[in-house]
Every structure is written in C-alpha cells, then in structure tokens.
Write an enzyme that holds these catalytic residues in place. Structure first.
Site, PDB file in Angstrom:
ATOM      1  CG  HIS A   1      17.147 -37.145 -12.415  1.00  0.00           C
ATOM      2  ND1 HIS A   1      17.823 -38.326 -12.216  1.00  0.00           N
ATOM      3  CD2 HIS A   1      17.991 -36.335 -13.103  1.00  0.00           C
ATOM      4  CE1 HIS A   1      19.037 -38.231 -12.736  1.00  0.00           C
ATOM      5  NE2 HIS A   1      19.151 -37.037 -13.293  1.00  0.00           N
TER       6      HIS A   1
ATOM      7  CE  LYS B   1       8.300 -10.688 -16.030  1.00  0.00           C
ATOM      8  NZ  LYS B   1       9.523 -10.426 -15.297  1.00  0.00           N
TER       9      LYS B   1
ATOM     10  CD  GLU C   1       5.405 -10.677 -13.325  1.00  0.00           C
ATOM     11  OE1 GLU C   1       6.554 -10.662 -13.762  1.00  0.00           O
ATOM     12  OE2 GLU C   1       5.057 -10.023 -12.331  1.00  0.00           O
TER      13      GLU C   1
ATOM     14  CD  GLU D   1      12.184 -12.785 -14.963  1.00  0.00           C
ATOM     15  OE1 GLU D   1      12.051 -13.190 -13.794  1.00  0.00           O
ATOM     16  OE2 GLU D   1      11.742 -11.687 -15.350  1.00  0.00           O
TER      17      GLU D   1
ATOM     18  CB  CYS E   1      -0.932   0.101   1.193  1.00  0.00           C
ATOM     19  SG  CYS E   1      -1.869  -1.390   1.500  1.00  0.00           S
TER      20      CYS E   1
ATOM     21  CE  LYS F   1       8.435  -2.092 -11.456  1.00  0.00           C
ATOM     22  NZ  LYS F   1       8.754  -3.318 -12.199  1.00  0.00           N
TER      23      LYS F   1
ATOM     24  NE  ARG G   1       4.418   2.064  -0.772  1.00  0.00           N
ATOM     25  CZ  ARG G   1       5.647   1.866  -0.311  1.00  0.00           C
ATOM     26  NH1 ARG G   1       6.675   2.285  -1.018  1.00  0.00           N
ATOM     27  NH2 ARG G   1       5.859   1.277   0.831  1.00  0.00           N
TER      28      ARG G   1
ATOM     29  CG  ASN H   1       3.004   0.578   3.733  1.00  0.00           C
ATOM     30  OD1 ASN H   1       4.150   0.986   3.705  1.00  0.00           O
ATOM     31  ND2 ASN H   1       2.690  -0.620   3.311  1.00  0.00           N
ATOM     32  N   GLY H   2       1.436  -1.617   5.800  1.00  0.00           N
ATOM     33  CA  GLY H   2       2.102  -2.598   6.649  1.00  0.00           C
ATOM     34  C   GLY H   2       1.119  -3.652   7.137  1.00  0.00           C
TER      35      GLY H   2
ATOM     36  CD1 TRP I   1      -0.973  -5.832  -3.954  1.00  0.00           C
ATOM     37  CD2 TRP I   1      -0.371  -6.504  -1.914  1.00  0.00           C
ATOM     38  NE1 TRP I   1      -0.547  -7.136  -4.042  1.00  0.00           N
ATOM     39  CE2 TRP I   1      -0.171  -7.577  -2.798  1.00  0.00           C
ATOM     40  CE3 TRP I   1      -0.057  -6.697  -0.569  1.00  0.00           C
ATOM     41  CZ2 TRP I   1       0.323  -8.812  -2.410  1.00  0.00           C
ATOM     42  CZ3 TRP I   1       0.433  -7.932  -0.167  1.00  0.00           C
ATOM     43  CH2 TRP I   1       0.613  -8.971  -1.095  1.00  0.00           C
TER      44      TRP I   1
HETATM   45  C1  F6R Z   1       8.432  -9.774 -11.559  1.00  0.00           C
HETATM   46  C2  F6R Z   1       8.933  -8.783 -10.638  1.00  0.00           C
HETATM   47  C3  F6R Z   1       9.144  -9.192  -9.220  1.00  0.00           C
HETATM   48  C4  F6R Z   1      10.294  -8.397  -8.579  1.00  0.00           C
HETATM   49  C5  F6R Z   1      10.394  -8.752  -7.077  1.00  0.00           C
HETATM   50  C6  F6R Z   1      11.553  -8.032  -6.414  1.00  0.00           C
HETATM   51  O1  F6R Z   1       8.280  -9.268 -12.846  1.00  0.00           O
HETATM   52  O2  F6R Z   1       9.139  -7.644 -10.995  1.00  0.00           O
HETATM   53  O3  F6R Z   1       9.348 -10.556  -9.108  1.00  0.00           O
HETATM   54  O4  F6R Z   1      11.477  -8.703  -9.233  1.00  0.00           O
HETATM   55  O5  F6R Z   1       9.210  -8.403  -6.432  1.00  0.00           O
HETATM   56  O6  F6R Z   1      11.417  -6.652  -6.519  1.00  0.00           O
HETATM   57  P1  F6R Z   1      12.640  -5.699  -6.308  1.00  0.00           P
HETATM   58  O7  F6R Z   1      13.600  -5.929  -7.407  1.00  0.00           O
HETATM   59  O8  F6R Z   1      12.050  -4.315  -6.345  1.00  0.00           O
HETATM   60  O9  F6R Z   1      13.242  -6.015  -4.972  1.00  0.00           O
END
Ligand code: F6R
Length: 586
Positions: A482, A463, A466, A459, A2, A581, A28, A95-96, A71
């Site tokens: 295995h 992607k 998400e 990764e 948040c 984010k 956030r 927030n928290g 969030w």
């Molecule tokens: C996925 C993504 C997340 C961040 C993760 C760490 O696309 O962006 O998996 O990589 O939440 O975030 P940071 O790099 O800000 O610590």
C-alpha cells in the site's frame, strides 16, 4: 525530568550523602549533575557534565546541601546550565518545566540572566517575592517570608515543578514546593531532614517518607517539618527494590536481557500465589494506555485480551489519550516506573467513572498509589534505560490477565516457553552474527511483521534506535504494497527484516510479502523457525513456538540485534544519549 535531593544533617558531610542519593536518581537523567553545600554563609558548588560517577564525593563537609542530576529540557548541556543555581542568598534545584519562563524573563528585563534554563525563572521569582516580604516586615516569624514567596511564585509560574531551596538566612532549613506532576517526598528524624524526587534516594537514611502533594510547599530540618496547605500527609513505608544482584555481564542491558527466562518464571510463580487479577469483574471494554515499550506491550496484550477474553480492547499512547465518553470500561495503565508524566496525566484525565488498573513494576510509585487496583509486574528493578525484562514482564502480566478473564489455562505452555527462551538466548550470539554484520553496514532498517508480532517489530525498531542510533522503521508486512514497497531499492543502503514464525495464521501471506521484497532486489533477513522456506540469503534461526506466545521469543532476537549493533558502534549501552529511565515531563 531530572532528579533532585536535599539533605540537612546534624553530623555534617552531607555532600557524600547527597552523592549517594543522586546515584539512585540517575535514572531520571544523566546529562549533567551538581551538588551545592552551604557553610559559613556561603554556597560551595561542584558540577560536571555527564553521569554522577565522575562527580566528587567529598567536595565539602557542610551540614546542609542540595544535589541534582539533569535531563536537559531548556538550555543546552553545559556547566552553565547545570543545577544547583545560586543567586545572592538562594540556591535551588528543580525537576519539571516552567511553561511561562520567557514571560518571567520579560518581567525582569534588567536582571542579568545567567543560564538558558527555565529553572532560573523560579530562582528570580522566589528571590523577588522573598525580598518584597522582607522589605516591609521587620520581624519574621514561622517562615512567613517563605510562605508568602511560595504563594506568590506558584501564582506567577505555570507548569509542573518540584523544587528544593537553600537560603543563607536559614542555615539549618531546606524549603520545598511541588506543583503538578513532579513527585517529591521528604523524610525527617531527630538527626536530619531530607527531600528528594524519589523515596529511593532517601532509603539509606530512612524507612519512611511523606509524599508531598500537588500544590503543597513547606520546609524540613532535623527533627521538624511543615507542609502547607494541609500538613496531614501520611507517612509511607519505602518499598526498597530487592538488592540488585551483581551484574553477570559488562552492562545492565546484557544482564537483564539474559535473566528474562528466570525473571519471568519467578514472576509467573508470584502471580500464581499472590495474583488478584481474578478480583476483577469481566469488563465490557478495556482501554490500555502506556508510552514507548509499555505501549507496545499493551499492543501485544490487546491481541490476547480480544482473542482469549473476547473483550473489545483499545490501546493508546498515554499522551494521545482521548476519552470515549459513555463507555463502561476498565482502563489499564502500563508503566514500569509508575512515574511517566504522560501516563500520569492520562490518569488525571479519566473521569473517575471507570475502574483503573495499573500494571506497574515500581511499587510505591505515583501511579501505583493512584489507581484502583495495582498489578505488580514482579520483574525487579530494571537498571538499563532500554527496557528488556520490564517490557516482557508487562507482556506476561497482560497475557495472564487475558487468560484469567477467559478461564484459559496456559501454565504448561508458559513453562515450556521459558525453557525455549533460555535456549534461544544461548544461541542468539552465534545465530545473529552475520545479520548484525549486515545491519551495521546499512543506513536504514525496515522491520516487518504480521499479527501479534507487529508491536514486536515496533519495539525492535525502538530498541535499535535507542541503543544503536540507527534509523529503523517498523510496519505491518500487510501494508507494504500500500505504499512502502516503493522504498525498496537494491542500490539503497537498507536491509529489511521479517519476523516470520511458521505458526502464524498469516504464514502463507508472509511468504508472499518476503518474496515481493526479495524479487525487487531488497536485502532481506528473515527471523524464523523455517528460514529454509524463504528464498533469501540471510536469516536467524528460531525455535518453533505457537502463534500466541511468539512475541516472547521474537522480542529476544530484536533486543539482541539492537544490542549487537550498539556494541559495534561503541555506544553507551546502559545510558543511551539524550534519554532517561523515567520520563517525568509531558
Ligand atoms: C524504551 C523504554 C521506554 C519506556 C517508556 C515508558 O526501552 O524503556 O520507551 O517504556 O518511557 O516508561 P514507563 O514504562 O516507566 O512508563
């Protein structure tokens, strides 16, 4: 997670200013948002489900207000659970997480709890302690009622929180408290006082902020503030992110995806002129910590550090970090935002005996302020929640660290790499069309790779999950026999993607792994510069690239496939459901 903001401004119209600040904080969380303004002894609230763009900008003309973008942690996504929350004379945004919120609920059984959120326990606790003080003290000076309430409520509440309050008894003052990892900053001028989870939300009003530390509380109003205990926090210049260019594509994800060769090439230039990684002594051992894409960037980095610099390296998810006591080593923490709670918590656990280096994209963030040495990743602000350039920027900085530690010079190869990335980006829409069609029609995707492409497979799966909300599972192709090979079934709705550059030292073994899946009727897709060497029907043609640099090219194909799938499904690209984010809760 948040984001919260509060503004008290002599000119009024705080609603619009709060709205603007919330736009910066939206990274956030964007489950719901709200603003509450105080005027003439009343609170006027305006809330909505979804992102800020739909929230009214001019809901009220008052001079003091608070805002929030949520969030969801406790309580479903609903208007009822959307901040700000009001009770009698108080309004709050938070927030928290309050870990003992159910204990607080039990403590006040007669109270009519109106929301499903842990935040309401802060509201109730603060309200009760303020009342307690006011009941026994006729005359209150220097905000003694609030100081008392803050002391009591922070004893009573467990967890990590940053909170801003409005109190009808103080119509020109915003109160705040921080406990734990939730960041909070304030800004003050003769005309205003303001508070926010991220200094960027205050950057249109001020060049400087004061960061509130764990355990501090206080108030802010136009021309005045107080922080306890201490009140010695220094002013910090706000590092604004470079003005965001107009997006060249419909979504930030596509824009950021396309800019990668140019952004990485600029970053390389900055590394070469301003880089200080060579300041490091050669460590004996390196621990790399990160979450999500940053963790996978770390996993690729490990290959380069071990190969070039011949230094033992271990990569762990920040949330799972275990100290290896007695080892003399450097701890590298990787974070785009520099605010990821798991990574900050891991930093907090390190014993102080080790050197810490932060590979951070957001300068001024909590992590960049905490570590011994900051290495900026220089890719500019990343807006899309799903990371592209931030992750490849982290890979580049780790690659450069590895080569600097070993004295290897790979500048020409990198320049050539960026050209190949550009060409590939132009070709991917055409080259991946058929494969995206296939992937869009299956329920399960398996992504397999070997060597330094295993983290890229992970990764890629991340992607796809998400952005496209499709089940995607990554694994080492060496592990197939295995166990996972049992999953291959021609009658199942599945496709198996292999990342298979011919430069790989494990190329011949990869040919066999693909064959093993194909011969069992699996629907195989190979992503390779030599797809003709495989006996399969579907492929994505890639340029040739040397083994060490292959992660930079192969990640592009996975990013584009994930994007293509998400577009097919009509998903929100820049703000995938349930995500944010910056993940500021553990
Ligand atoms: C996925 C993504 C997340 C961040 C993760 C760490 O696309 O962006 O998996 O990589 O939440 O975030 P940071 O790099 O800000 O610590």
């Amino acid at each position: 997670m948040c984001g919260l903001i509060g503004i008290v401004h002599k000119e009024g119209n705080v609603c619009e200013k709060i709205h603007k600040g919330l736009e910066y904080l939206q990274y956030r969380g964007y489950d719901s948002c709200g603003i509450s303004v105080m005027e003439d002894g009343e609170f006027y609230a305006n809330k909505q489900i979804g992102p800020i763009s739909g929230l009214k900008k001019n809901c009220h003309s008052g001079k003091i207000g608070i805002g929030h973008t949520r969030w969801a942690t406790h309580g479903c996504i609903s208007i009822k659970n959307t901040h700000p929350f009001m009770h009698k004379n108080l309004a709050i945004v938070h927030n928290g997480i309050i870990e003992n919120h159910s204990e607080i609920r039990d403590k006040y059984p007669d109270y009519h709890w109106k929301t499903g959120c842990d935040t309401e326990s802060i509201l109730k606790s603060t309200y009760e302690h303020l009342k307690e003080y006011r009941n026994i003290n006729d005359e209150i000076t220097d905000h003694a009622d609030w100081n008392y309430a803050f002391e009591k409520m922070s004893e009573e509440l467990d967890g990590s929180f940053a909170v801003a309050f409005m109190d009808l008894s103080y119509p020109d003052t915003l109160f705040f408290i921080r406990k734990g990892l939730s960041p909070l900053s304030i800004a003050v001028s003769d005309d205003f006082g303001a508070i926010a989870s991220d200094c960027l939300a205050l950057s249109d009003m001020s060049d400087h902020v004061i960061d509130i530390e764990n355990g501090q509380y206080g108030y802010v109003k136009a021309g005045k503030y107080e922080i306890k205990p201490g009140n010695i926090n220094e002013k910090r210049h706000i590092i604004k992110s470079p003005k965001m260019s107009e997006k060249s594509h419909d979504t930030w994800f596509a824009h950021e995806f396309h800019t990668q060769p140019m952004v990485l090439s600029n970053a390389l230039h900055k590394f070469n002129s301003a880089f200080t990684l060579s300041d490091f002594e050669k460590p004996k051992f390196i621990d790399i910590l990160g979450c999500g894409s940053s963790y996978y960037a770390g996993c690729v980095g490990k290959y380069w550090i071990e190969k070039y610099a011949n230094i033992m390296c271990r990569v762990q998810m920040s949330s799972e970090w275990k100290d290896l006591k007695g080892y003399d080593r450097t701890i590298a923490l990787i974070s785009q935002s520099g605010e990821t709670a798991d990574t900050l918590a891991a930093f907090g656990k390190q014993l102080g005996a080790h050197k810490t280096v932060g590979f951070v994209n957001t300068l001024g963030s909590s992590l960049s302020r905490a570590v011994d040495h900051v290495v900026p990743t220089f890719v500019g602000q990343e807006v899309s929640v799903a990371s592209t350039k931030a992750m490849t920027g982290q890979m580049l900085s780790l690659f450069l660290w590895a080569t600097k530690l070993s004295g290897v010079n790979k500048q020409d190869e990198l320049t050539e790499l960026f050209e190949k990335m550009s060409c590939l980006i132009n070709k991917l829409p055409e080259n991946t069309k058929e494969v995206i069609d296939i992937c869009a029609n299956v329920d399960d995707l398996f992504i397999l790779a070997k060597g330094n492409l295993v983290p890229i497979a992970y990764e890629g799966a991340l992607k796809i999950k998400e952005l496209a909300y499709v089940h995607a599972e990554a694994m080492s192709a060496s592990e197939l026999k295995h166990g996972p090979l049992a999953m291959i079934n021609p009658d199942s709705s599945q496709a198996i993607i292999f990342l298979a550059p011919s430069s790989s030292s494990l190329w011949s073994k990869m040919l066999s792994a693909v064959e093993e899946v194909h011969s069992r009727g699996g629907k195989v897709i190979v992503i390779s510069d030599k797809p003709e060497k495989f006996n399969v029907n579907y492929s994505v043609k890639m340029p040739y690239i040397e083994e060490d640099l292959a992660p930079f090219l192969y990640i592009l194909s996975m990013q584009w496939i994930a994007y293509g799938l998400a577009i097919r499904k009509g998903n929100a690209i820049d703000m995938p459901r349930n995500l944010a984010k910056s993940v500021t809760v553990e």
